[in-house]
Design a protein around this motif. Structure first.
Motif, PDB file in Angstrom:
ATOM      1  N   SER A   8      -6.046  13.637 -10.169  1.00  0.00           N
ATOM      2  CA  SER A   8      -7.424  13.385 -10.629  1.00  0.00           C
ATOM      3  C   SER A   8      -8.420  13.254  -9.497  1.00  0.00           C
ATOM      4  CB  SER A   8      -7.493  12.062 -11.403  1.00  0.00           C
ATOM      5  OG  SER A   8      -6.769  12.109 -12.589  1.00  0.00           O
ATOM      6  N   GLY A   9      -7.931  13.064  -8.260  1.00  0.00           N
ATOM      7  CA  GLY A   9      -8.896  12.636  -7.249  1.00  0.00           C
ATOM      8  C   GLY A   9      -8.718  13.291  -5.908  1.00  0.00           C
ATOM      9  N   GLY A  10      -8.547  12.438  -4.886  1.00  0.00           N
ATOM     10  CA  GLY A  10      -8.476  12.911  -3.512  1.00  0.00           C
ATOM     11  C   GLY A  10      -7.347  13.886  -3.276  1.00  0.00           C
ATOM     12  N   CYS A  33     -11.998  18.149  -8.995  1.00  0.00           N
ATOM     13  CA  CYS A  33     -11.652  17.247  -7.895  1.00  0.00           C
ATOM     14  C   CYS A  33     -11.009  18.054  -6.766  1.00  0.00           C
ATOM     15  CB  CYS A  33     -10.706  16.136  -8.365  1.00  0.00           C
ATOM     16  SG  CYS A  33      -9.143  16.735  -9.016  1.00  0.00           S
TER      17      CYS A  33
END
Ligand code: GRF
Length: 179
Positions: A8-10, A33
Motif C-alpha cells: 500500500s505504501g513505501g 503508491c
C-alpha cells in the motif's frame, strides 16, 4: 511457486523481496503508491484494486487479481487493508505477513507508536502466517530491535524495517522450500 505481494505504501519490503531474487508474479496495491513503480522497474505485473468501503467485495477482487496471475503464495508487505475470509480460503496457510512488533504485543496499525508509548526497551518484527484475526496466526520468525531513549516513531520504525528487509525475504525463501 508463484508469489503475489500486497502493498500500500513505501514498498521497502517489496523492494527487499525483489532484491532477494524471489520470483514475484504480481504486485497488488489498493492505491497508487511507490510499490507500482518498483514493480514496473522490476518488470513485474501490478494490479490496482481500489478500496470501495466493502471489505468482502474488496477481498474478492484482490483474490481475483491474484488468481489471474496464478499466485500460490501471498506475501503482505505493508498492506494497509484488513482482508476477509475469502483470501484465507483461497490460499489456506499461504498468506504471510510482516508486522513491526514482537507479536502478540502491539497488534494493529500503530504498533511502533504503541511500543514507544508503552516505554518498552525492546520491540522488533514478526513474520507470521496470516489468519482472519488481524496480526495473529502461526509465527515463522521474530527478531528483537532495541528502543533508544531518544527514539521517535520514525527512527524506531526505520530500525525495525532494516531488520524486516532481511528477515522477511529469508523467511519467505525458507517457507517456499518447505512447502
Ligand atoms: C512495515 O514495517 C510492515 O511491517 C508494516 O508496514 C511497514 C511497511 O513498510 N505492516 P513498506 O511499505 O514495506 O516500506
Amino acid at each position: 511457486m508463484r508469489i503475489g505481494v500486497l502493498a500500500s505504501g513505501g514498498g521497502s519490503n517489496l523492494e527487499a523481496i525483489l532484491d532477494a531474487g524471489i520470483p514475484v508474479s504480481v504486485v497488488v496495491v489498493d492505491r497508487p503508491c511507490r510499490a507500482i513503480d518498483l514493480a514496473d522497474a522490476a518488470g513485474v505485473a501490478h494490479e490496482l484494486v481500489e478500496w470501495n468501503g466493502d471489505r468482502l467485495d474488496f477481498t474478492h477482487r484482490v483474490v481475483d487479481a491474484l488468481e489471474r496471475h496464478g499466485v500460490e503464495l501471498v506475501a503482505m508487505a505493508g498492506f494497509m487493508r484488513i482482508l476477509d475470509k475469502p483470501i484465507f480460503d483461497a490460499f489456506p496457510g499461504r498468506v504471510l505477513n510482516t508486522h513491526p512488533s514482537l507479536l502478540p504485543s502491539f497488534r494493529g496499525a500503530h504498533a511502533v507508536a504503541d511500543a514507544l508509548e508503552a516505554g518498552v526497551k525492546v520491540t522488533g518484527c514478526t513474520i507470521h502466517v496470516a489468519v482472519p484475526e488481524v496480526d495473529a496466526g502461526p509465527i515463522l520468525a521474530q527478531e528483537a530491535v532495541p528502543v533508544h531513549d531518544d527514539d521517535t516513531v520514525e527512527a524506531l520504525h526505520e530500525r525495525i524495517k532494516a531488520v524486516e528487509h532481511r528477515l522477511y525475504p529469508d523467511t519467505i525463501k525458507t517457507f517456499m522450500e518447505r512447502t
